[in-house]
Design a protein around this motif. Structure first.
Motif, short mmCIF file in Angstrom:
data_model
loop_
_atom_site.label_atom_id
_atom_site.label_comp_id
_atom_site.label_asym_id
_atom_site.label_seq_id
_atom_site.Cartn_x
_atom_site.Cartn_y
_atom_site.Cartn_z
N LYS A 33 0.83 -1.21 0.00
CA LYS A 33 0.00 0.00 0.00
C LYS A 33 0.86 1.26 0.00
CE LYS A 33 -4.11 -1.94 2.16
NZ LYS A 33 -4.99 -1.95 3.34
N SER A 34 1.94 1.24 0.78
CA SER A 34 2.80 2.43 0.84
C SER A 34 3.56 2.63 -0.47
CB SER A 34 3.76 2.37 2.03
OG SER A 34 4.69 1.34 1.86
N VAL A 35 3.98 1.54 -1.13
CA VAL A 35 4.66 1.64 -2.43
C VAL A 35 3.70 2.21 -3.47
CG1 VAL A 35 5.66 0.30 -4.32
CG2 VAL A 35 6.37 -0.15 -1.96
N ILE A 36 2.47 1.72 -3.47
CA ILE A 36 1.47 2.22 -4.42
C ILE A 36 1.20 3.69 -4.16
CG2 ILE A 36 -0.98 2.08 -5.06
CD1 ILE A 36 -0.73 -0.98 -4.65
N LYS A 37 1.04 4.06 -2.90
CA LYS A 37 0.79 5.47 -2.56
C LYS A 37 1.96 6.36 -2.99
CE LYS A 37 -1.75 8.29 0.08
NZ LYS A 37 -2.98 8.79 -0.41
N ALA A 38 3.19 5.88 -2.78
CA ALA A 38 4.37 6.66 -3.13
C ALA A 38 4.51 6.83 -4.65
CB ALA A 38 5.62 5.99 -2.56
N ASN A 39 3.98 5.87 -5.41
CA ASN A 39 4.13 5.90 -6.86
C ASN A 39 2.83 6.26 -7.59
OD1 ASN A 39 6.96 5.04 -7.23
ND2 ASN A 39 6.23 3.23 -6.13
N GLU A 40 1.86 6.78 -6.86
CA GLU A 40 0.56 7.06 -7.45
C GLU A 40 0.65 8.01 -8.64
OE1 GLU A 40 -3.95 8.18 -6.02
OE2 GLU A 40 -2.28 8.60 -4.67
N GLU A 41 1.43 9.06 -8.55
CA GLU A 41 1.58 10.01 -9.65
C GLU A 41 2.17 9.34 -10.88
OE1 GLU A 41 0.56 13.20 -10.12
OE2 GLU A 41 -0.53 12.88 -8.25
N THR A 42 3.15 8.46 -10.67
CA THR A 42 3.76 7.73 -11.78
C THR A 42 2.74 6.83 -12.45
OG1 THR A 42 5.87 7.76 -10.59
CG2 THR A 42 5.66 6.19 -12.40
N ILE A 44 -0.54 7.25 -12.47
CA ILE A 44 -1.51 8.09 -13.17
C ILE A 44 -0.94 8.56 -14.50
CG2 ILE A 44 -2.69 10.33 -13.10
CD1 ILE A 44 -3.05 9.84 -10.04
N GLN A 45 0.30 9.04 -14.48
CA GLN A 45 0.93 9.50 -15.71
C GLN A 45 1.09 8.35 -16.71
OE1 GLN A 45 1.47 12.77 -16.51
NE2 GLN A 45 1.74 11.86 -18.53
N GLY A 46 1.43 7.17 -16.20
CA GLY A 46 1.54 5.99 -17.07
C GLY A 46 0.22 5.65 -17.73
N LEU A 47 -0.86 5.75 -16.97
CA LEU A 47 -2.19 5.48 -17.53
C LEU A 47 -2.54 6.48 -18.62
CD1 LEU A 47 -4.82 3.84 -17.38
CD2 LEU A 47 -5.61 5.44 -15.64
N ILE A 48 -2.27 7.76 -18.37
CA ILE A 48 -2.54 8.80 -19.36
C ILE A 48 -1.69 8.57 -20.62
CG2 ILE A 48 -2.29 11.27 -19.84
CD1 ILE A 48 -3.01 11.69 -16.81
#
Length: 185
Positions: A33-42, A44-48
């Motif tokens: 969960k903490s890894v996902i939270k730390a990389n959330e912006e990455t 999101i940008q990857g999805l876009i």
């Protein structure tokens, strides 16, 4: 002059993505969960970026016979809706009186396959080749029955060439026929 040996050659015009190393670390649920939270912006940008990827990715197709380059065109990936529209357009439906609905009877696979090639061809190349009225008239002068762009595709590509072009479109569209690679994921 280049020496062409293949009947269809496929060349990617898009820049290859840099090799990324995959992290195989085992995480506890809290750590994950903490890894996902730390990389959330990455993420999101990857999805876009993934959404826009199909709009820029193209591949060059060269039709070569007997060492001579006859013509070339570029293709782009298709999405699931594109494939579905092509199938529906060339499927004959019949009404089932017992069920009270239309059911597919048969699909004209020749037209369906040509439609996929047509839809996957980059717009500029589609206009130069498949939609070109001058080509239509020249083929009609040779007693070839041309009613539209799909007929140009049908008469200009050999069956095996169409198969290889369709394989390239499928590959570009994310359909991986390499079972070994699919098994790894």
């Amino acid at each position: 002059m280049a020496d062409f040996k293949k009947s269809v050659s496929l060349m990617s015009n898009a820049a290859e993505a840099a090799e990324t190393e995959i992290d195989n670390t085992e995480y506890t649920e809290e750590e994950a969960k903490s890894v996902i939270k730390a990389n959330e912006e990455t993420f999101i940008q990857g999805l876009i970026d993934a959404v826009g990827f199909g709009n820029t990715e193209t591949q060059r197709i060269e039709i070569v016979r007997g060492g001579r380059l006859f013509f070339a065109f570029r293709i782009h990936p298709l999405n699931a809706d594109d494939y579905n529209r092509c199938r529906e357009k060339h499927t004959k439906y019949v009404r089932n009186k017992q069920l009270g609905m239309k059911l597919p009877e048969n699909t004209d696979s020749t037209k369906y396959r040509s439609e996929i090639i047509y839809q996957a061809t980059v717009k500029e190349d589609r206009e130069k080749l498949w939609d070109n009225k001058t080509i239509w008239e020249a083929l009609r002068d040779r007693d070839v029955q041309i009613m539209g762009p799909l007929d140009v595709i049908e008469y200009s590509l050999l069956a095996g060439e169409k198969d290889r072009v369709l394989d390239a479109i499928d590959s570009l569209s994310g359909f991986d026929t390499n079972l070994e690679e699919v098994a790894k994921n």
